[in-house]
Design a protein around this motif. Structure first.
Motif, mmCIF file in Angstrom:
data_model
loop_
_atom_site.group_PDB
_atom_site.id
_atom_site.type_symbol
_atom_site.label_atom_id
_atom_site.label_comp_id
_atom_site.label_asym_id
_atom_site.label_seq_id
_atom_site.Cartn_x
_atom_site.Cartn_y
_atom_site.Cartn_z
ATOM 1 N N ARG A 169 0.828 -1.160 0.106
ATOM 2 C CA ARG A 169 0.055 0.106 0.223
ATOM 3 C C ARG A 169 0.919 1.004 -0.081
ATOM 4 N NH1 ARG A 169 -4.626 0.139 4.335
ATOM 5 N NH2 ARG A 169 -5.957 -0.876 2.716
ATOM 6 N N ILE A 170 0.538 2.089 -0.878
ATOM 7 C CA ILE A 170 1.170 3.282 -0.975
ATOM 8 C C ILE A 170 0.384 4.696 -0.370
ATOM 9 C CG2 ILE A 170 2.639 4.974 -2.490
ATOM 10 C CD1 ILE A 170 3.246 2.609 -4.300
ATOM 11 N N LEU A 171 0.773 5.464 0.415
ATOM 12 C CA LEU A 171 0.052 6.499 0.989
ATOM 13 C C LEU A 171 0.821 7.765 0.102
ATOM 14 C CD1 LEU A 171 -0.720 5.759 4.547
ATOM 15 C CD2 LEU A 171 -1.861 4.983 2.405
ATOM 16 N N HIS A 172 0.181 8.603 -0.330
ATOM 17 C CA HIS A 172 1.024 9.661 -1.129
ATOM 18 C C HIS A 172 1.436 10.956 -0.368
ATOM 19 C CE1 HIS A 172 1.707 13.047 -4.029
ATOM 20 N NE2 HIS A 172 1.700 12.017 -4.961
ATOM 21 N N PHE A 173 0.566 11.301 0.527
ATOM 22 C CA PHE A 173 0.629 12.551 1.486
ATOM 23 C C PHE A 173 1.035 13.946 0.910
ATOM 24 C CE2 PHE A 173 1.381 9.045 4.527
ATOM 25 C CZ PHE A 173 0.656 9.452 5.693
ATOM 26 N N ASN A 174 0.541 14.067 -0.451
ATOM 27 C CA ASN A 174 1.204 15.394 -1.207
ATOM 28 C C ASN A 174 0.061 15.592 -2.264
ATOM 29 O OD1 ASN A 174 2.372 17.765 -1.036
ATOM 30 N ND2 ASN A 174 4.041 17.016 -2.285
ATOM 31 N N ILE A 175 -1.252 15.033 -2.021
ATOM 32 C CA ILE A 175 -2.087 15.166 -3.174
ATOM 33 C C ILE A 175 -2.599 16.779 -3.220
ATOM 34 C CG2 ILE A 175 -4.366 14.634 -3.958
ATOM 35 C CD1 ILE A 175 -2.319 12.295 -4.443
ATOM 36 N N LYS A 176 -2.335 17.293 -4.461
ATOM 37 C CA LYS A 176 -2.656 18.743 -4.639
ATOM 38 C C LYS A 176 -2.730 19.100 -6.053
ATOM 39 C CE LYS A 176 2.030 20.125 -3.880
ATOM 40 N NZ LYS A 176 2.932 21.185 -3.237
ATOM 41 N N PRO A 177 -3.189 19.993 -6.502
ATOM 42 C CA PRO A 177 -3.295 20.338 -8.024
ATOM 43 C C PRO A 177 -1.957 20.281 -8.884
ATOM 44 C CG PRO A 177 -4.835 21.503 -7.036
ATOM 45 C CD PRO A 177 -4.094 21.209 -5.636
ATOM 46 N N HIS A 178 -0.979 20.829 -7.972
ATOM 47 C CA HIS A 178 0.479 20.993 -8.578
ATOM 48 C C HIS A 178 1.236 19.544 -8.642
ATOM 49 C CE1 HIS A 178 4.181 22.562 -9.966
ATOM 50 N NE2 HIS A 178 4.698 22.162 -9.083
ATOM 51 N N ASN A 179 0.551 18.501 -8.227
ATOM 52 C CA ASN A 179 0.957 17.287 -8.270
ATOM 53 C C ASN A 179 0.343 16.208 -9.341
ATOM 54 O OD1 ASN A 179 3.345 17.817 -6.922
ATOM 55 N ND2 ASN A 179 2.587 16.971 -4.850
ATOM 56 N N ILE A 180 -0.660 16.986 -9.865
ATOM 57 C CA ILE A 180 -1.539 16.169 -10.699
ATOM 58 C C ILE A 180 -1.009 16.825 -12.300
ATOM 59 C CG2 ILE A 180 -3.946 15.430 -11.748
ATOM 60 C CD1 ILE A 180 -3.251 14.509 -8.752
ATOM 61 N N LEU A 181 -0.519 15.618 -13.016
ATOM 62 C CA LEU A 181 -0.251 15.965 -14.364
ATOM 63 C C LEU A 181 -1.421 15.637 -15.505
ATOM 64 C CD1 LEU A 181 3.347 14.896 -14.181
ATOM 65 C CD2 LEU A 181 2.701 17.094 -14.910
ATOM 66 N N LEU A 182 -1.404 16.061 -16.612
ATOM 67 C CA LEU A 182 -2.446 15.881 -17.575
ATOM 68 C C LEU A 182 -1.798 15.555 -18.988
ATOM 69 C CD1 LEU A 182 -4.944 18.781 -16.689
ATOM 70 C CD2 LEU A 182 -5.176 16.411 -15.950
ATOM 71 N N ASP A 183 -2.167 14.298 -19.342
ATOM 72 C CA ASP A 183 -1.611 14.031 -20.734
ATOM 73 C C ASP A 183 -2.312 14.831 -21.783
ATOM 74 O OD1 ASP A 183 -3.995 12.579 -21.340
ATOM 75 O OD2 ASP A 183 -3.075 10.510 -21.230
ATOM 76 N N LYS A 184 -1.913 14.174 -23.204
ATOM 77 C CA LYS A 184 -2.780 14.931 -24.255
ATOM 78 C C LYS A 184 -4.240 14.934 -24.482
ATOM 79 C CE LYS A 184 -2.048 11.231 -27.325
ATOM 80 N NZ LYS A 184 -1.343 10.618 -28.753
ATOM 81 N N ASN A 185 -4.785 13.674 -23.743
ATOM 82 C CA ASN A 185 -6.222 13.573 -23.604
ATOM 83 C C ASN A 185 -6.729 14.237 -22.368
ATOM 84 O OD1 ASN A 185 -6.357 12.560 -26.197
ATOM 85 N ND2 ASN A 185 -5.437 10.680 -25.222
ATOM 86 N N PHE A 186 -6.128 14.802 -21.587
ATOM 87 C CA PHE A 186 -6.550 15.405 -20.229
ATOM 88 C C PHE A 186 -6.602 14.440 -19.202
ATOM 89 C CE2 PHE A 186 -7.506 19.004 -22.868
ATOM 90 C CZ PHE A 186 -6.807 20.037 -22.424
ATOM 91 N N CYS A 187 -6.012 13.094 -19.394
ATOM 92 C CA CYS A 187 -6.184 11.926 -18.504
ATOM 93 C C CYS A 187 -5.077 12.366 -17.283
ATOM 94 C CB CYS A 187 -5.666 10.778 -19.293
ATOM 95 S SG CYS A 187 -5.459 9.340 -18.089
ATOM 96 N N PRO A 188 -5.684 12.576 -15.874
ATOM 97 C CA PRO A 188 -4.781 12.739 -15.003
ATOM 98 C C PRO A 188 -3.972 11.775 -14.436
ATOM 99 C CG PRO A 188 -6.960 12.253 -14.173
ATOM 100 C CD PRO A 188 -7.237 11.984 -15.718
ATOM 101 N N LYS A 189 -2.779 12.001 -14.005
ATOM 102 C CA LYS A 189 -1.659 11.262 -13.348
ATOM 103 C C LYS A 189 -1.144 11.672 -12.241
ATOM 104 C CE LYS A 189 -0.666 9.345 -18.077
ATOM 105 N NZ LYS A 189 -0.912 8.004 -18.149
ATOM 106 N N ILE A 190 -1.099 10.927 -11.157
ATOM 107 C CA ILE A 190 -0.521 11.364 -9.918
ATOM 108 C C ILE A 190 0.971 11.421 -10.040
ATOM 109 C CG2 ILE A 190 -0.756 10.744 -7.529
ATOM 110 C CD1 ILE A 190 -3.252 9.549 -7.731
ATOM 111 N N SER A 191 1.586 12.437 -9.488
ATOM 112 C CA SER A 191 2.820 12.573 -9.570
ATOM 113 C C SER A 191 3.708 12.764 -8.274
ATOM 114 C CB SER A 191 3.319 13.356 -10.509
ATOM 115 O OG SER A 191 3.276 14.765 -10.333
ATOM 116 N N ASP A 192 4.723 12.918 -8.141
ATOM 117 C CA ASP A 192 5.519 13.436 -6.908
ATOM 118 C C ASP A 192 5.475 12.737 -5.682
ATOM 119 O OD1 ASP A 192 6.977 14.867 -4.879
ATOM 120 O OD2 ASP A 192 6.465 16.825 -5.898
#
Length: 367
Positions: A169-192
């Motif tokens: 199990r992975i707990l992210h602890f830094n979910i915020k708009p600046h850590n969400i990336l969007l691909d060419k189709n606006f599919c969101p990807k959690i980062s950082d």
């Protein structure tokens, strides 16, 4: 031609224990670790770090090229911050994942004090660049309501994968708009994943030596144990705060508004939820759009309940988002009061206090 990754272990200088820890960490991964590049190769693929994509507390992100048609995002970590834990968290966490809503870590560089992480390139960049109203005329956000809804769903699916479907199990602890990336189709990807924590699937509660995350998104129990135990529900809180910002097109704490009563957006939205005309959210015109908006608001208010036990799991969040609006119950007020003073006396920190058995949210202020 694709750059060839360096596979030989690079020498350490001096008695840097952190470097030794990282080398041992990489060796432990063995063949499962991402490919390793020298810093000279990183410099070459980024054209001497000329194309800057973003800047963060732990380093800058530059655009690079692995081959003629393969663009990447290269996060060059600051040499002066951290002891290598953020680097190891990132590699350890993302190396365990494979999901459409999680950013892919392709390669990395560790050469003494030089550290870099190489990700897939996301053409639309970070979510925060597209959700906030901008400009002197306070122009509307750039995303349609249906797109915002799909993004919220995608992020929830990514979190569900981290919380439920990974072997660890992975707990992210830094979910915020600046850590969400969007691909060419606006599919969101959690980062950082630099602040993430790994725990066994059977573990629901984890221990933490100190608070982690960004003010405005940190669950109250993360920095004050009186509110409950730290768990995956802490990510749910951050998710709720982020979705409220997507709905409002503004920061949850906005010192730029004219009325101090509107400064803390979750409080304002709760007060006006039953008054559809008074919500006045930019771009809500069609009945379908208003239904999406109300569904996002109700789910978000459940997510930011002060008591972790009152928050839904991210699986339940998905169920609510995809269900009928009529089946959703408006949650209890997630806070008792919002105490604010003039924006001139306001700092950007916040304090949670307990007084007379009531949970009081207040902004810390400097008189």
């Amino acid at each position: 031609m694709r750059f060839r990754a360096s596979r030989k272990s690079l020498p350490n200088q001096g008695n840097n224990k952190d470097n030794g820890r990282i080398e041992a960490f990489i060796k432990k991964f063995g063949s499962l670790a991402p490919r390793r590049y020298s810093f000279a190769e990183i410099k070459k693929m980024t054209n001497k770090f000329n194309d800057k994509l973003s800047q963060g507390g732990y380093g800058n992100v530059r655009r690079g090229k692995l081959s003629k048609d393969c663009f990447v995002a290269v996060k060059v970590l600051s040499e002066l911050k951290g002891n290598g834990e953020d680097f190891m968290n990132e590699v350890a966490s993302i190396s365990r994942t494979s999901h459409v809503n999680i950013v892919s870590l392709l390669d990395f560089c560790f050469e003494r004090s030089k550290r870099a992480l190489i990700y897939e390139f996301m053409p639309h960049g970070y979510l925060d660049k597209l959700i906030y109203s901008q400009g002197s005329n306070n122009q509307c956000r750039q995303l349609e309501w249906k797109t915002l809804y799909d993004i919220a769903l995608g992020i929830a699916r990514g979190l569900e994968y981290l919380h439920q479907d990974c072997n660890t199990r992975i707990l992210h602890f830094n979910i915020k708009p600046h850590n969400i990336l969007l691909d060419k189709n606006f599919c969101p990807k959690i980062s950082d994943f630099g602040l993430s924590k790994l725990c066994e699937r059977k573990e629901s509660i984890i221990s933490m030596a100190c608070a982690r995350g960004k003010i405005g998104y940190i669950a109250p129990e993360v920095f004050c144990r009186n509110f409950g135990e730290v768990s995956y529900k802490s990510d749910v809180y951050s998710y709720g705060m982020m979705v409220l910002e997507m709905v409002g097109g503004r920061k949850n704490i906005d010192v730029g508004v004219s009325q101090t009563s509107e400064m803390y957006f979750p409080s304002w939205i709760y007060e006006h939820f039953d008054q559809s005309m008074n919500l006045n959210l930019k771009g809500v015109i069609a009945e379908e759009e208003e239904e999406i908006t109300r569904k996002l608001i109700i789910v978000s208010l459940w997510c930011i309940q002060c008591d972790p036990c009152d928050r839904p799991s991210i699986t339940k969040v998905l169920e609510m988002l995809q269900g009928n609006l009529q089946s959703l119950i408006i949650p209890p007020r997630p806070f008792v009061s919002s105490q604010v003073r003039s924006p001139k006396t306001l700092s950007h920190d916040k304090i949670w206090t307990i007084s007379d058995n009531e949970i009081v949210f207040s902004l810390s202020f400097i008189v």
